[in-house]
Design a protein around this motif. Sequence first.
Motif, PDB file in Angstrom:
ATOM      1  N   PRO A  12       0.818  -1.225   0.000  1.00  0.00           N
ATOM      2  CA  PRO A  12       0.000   0.000   0.000  1.00  0.00           C
ATOM      3  C   PRO A  12       0.850   1.273   0.000  1.00  0.00           C
ATOM      4  O   PRO A  12       0.508   2.246  -0.670  1.00  0.00           O
ATOM      5  N   GLU A  13       1.959   1.253   0.726  1.00  0.00           N
ATOM      6  CA  GLU A  13       2.852   2.416   0.761  1.00  0.00           C
ATOM      7  C   GLU A  13       3.427   2.699  -0.621  1.00  0.00           C
ATOM      8  O   GLU A  13       3.474   3.863  -1.070  1.00  0.00           O
ATOM      9  N   TYR A  14       3.855   1.633  -1.314  1.00  0.00           N
ATOM     10  CA  TYR A  14       4.426   1.816  -2.652  1.00  0.00           C
ATOM     11  C   TYR A  14       3.382   2.361  -3.628  1.00  0.00           C
ATOM     12  O   TYR A  14       3.685   3.225  -4.464  1.00  0.00           O
ATOM     13  N   ILE A  15       2.159   1.842  -3.522  1.00  0.00           N
ATOM     14  CA  ILE A  15       1.102   2.277  -4.437  1.00  0.00           C
ATOM     15  C   ILE A  15       0.751   3.746  -4.198  1.00  0.00           C
ATOM     16  O   ILE A  15       0.627   4.535  -5.146  1.00  0.00           O
ATOM     17  N   VAL A  16       0.604   4.123  -2.939  1.00  0.00           N
ATOM     18  CA  VAL A  16       0.281   5.519  -2.606  1.00  0.00           C
ATOM     19  C   VAL A  16       1.404   6.445  -3.059  1.00  0.00           C
ATOM     20  O   VAL A  16       1.162   7.532  -3.595  1.00  0.00           O
ATOM     21  N   LEU A  17       2.653   6.004  -2.863  1.00  0.00           N
ATOM     22  CA  LEU A  17       3.795   6.815  -3.273  1.00  0.00           C
ATOM     23  C   LEU A  17       3.824   6.999  -4.786  1.00  0.00           C
ATOM     24  O   LEU A  17       4.119   8.098  -5.292  1.00  0.00           O
ATOM     25  N   TYR A  18       3.503   5.941  -5.527  1.00  0.00           N
ATOM     26  CA  TYR A  18       3.493   6.016  -6.997  1.00  0.00           C
ATOM     27  C   TYR A  18       2.421   6.986  -7.492  1.00  0.00           C
ATOM     28  O   TYR A  18       2.630   7.713  -8.472  1.00  0.00           O
ATOM     29  N   ARG A  19       1.296   7.019  -6.792  1.00  0.00           N
ATOM     30  CA  ARG A  19       0.190   7.879  -7.216  1.00  0.00           C
ATOM     31  C   ARG A  19       0.255   9.273  -6.593  1.00  0.00           C
ATOM     32  O   ARG A  19      -0.591  10.109  -6.874  1.00  0.00           O
ATOM     33  N   MET A  20       1.270   9.508  -5.784  1.00  0.00           N
ATOM     34  CA  MET A  20       1.403  10.789  -5.110  1.00  0.00           C
ATOM     35  C   MET A  20       1.650  11.908  -6.125  1.00  0.00           C
ATOM     36  O   MET A  20       2.540  11.803  -6.974  1.00  0.00           O
ATOM     37  N   PRO A  21       0.869  12.984  -6.085  1.00  0.00           N
ATOM     38  CA  PRO A  21       1.109  14.113  -6.994  1.00  0.00           C
ATOM     39  C   PRO A  21       2.404  14.832  -6.658  1.00  0.00           C
ATOM     40  O   PRO A  21       2.968  14.655  -5.569  1.00  0.00           O
TER      41      PRO A  21
END
Length: 243
Positions: A123-132
């Motif tokens: 989840p951390e990696y996914i949120v980081l990838y989608r972070m503006p």
Amino acid sequence: MHSHQSCATLKASAKEHMFGRYGSAIGAYLIVTFLTGFATLSVTSLTGNTVSLFGICIHYALLFAVSVFTGLLSSGSAYFYLKIVTGHPAAVSDVFYGFHMDPEKAISIQAWITLLAFLGSLPEYIVLYRMPVRPDPSALAQYGLCMILSGVVALVLDLFYAPAFFLMHDFPQYSARELLAMSRKLMAGNKGRLFYLYLSYLPLLLLGILSCGIALLWVFPYLNAALAEFYMDVITHSKASDH
């Protein structure tokens, strides 16, 4: 029947066994830290700036591989501290023992632990990838929660598998799967004790940080010795319970 030693007793025993051996322990710690850090920084410098999904997948795949191969160093460190707490001569070179003593088994143990940790961090990696590029407070809060989740998963895994590499040296006849299962069984009823042992080192870790990291060269070897003492305590109690 053998009764468990208190946290204070384990730390006192670790301190006694480490007396006169901090030079070797600090050398071993620096080698493991340097090799792990160098490999991680190399991967980050080569692939960390990529923005494509494929590039990011390659980046984390390489970090996964680096983490798996650190199992060889974890095996050597366990061997080093087992020798210390059992009163045998220990040398800095012992940290490389895992490279020629059942390396496939050490890698398999670390691969399982790393895989579970990676899934917990997904989840951390996914949120980081989608972070503006300019994240708002909501996005930062979401990422912070995911980081906490990753930390909790890593802690839980450590509480289950902290004895795994010690067991590997005590029971070389067992497979990686059997050693992982034995580690989980051994930690049943002991995870709280290990967590308390970790908490007891927080003041020293804080002082180490305030010293610009210099004192950590003493704190981490001391902690690792206490972990080896903890293992010796729980395995002795387990053997006594079986008889």
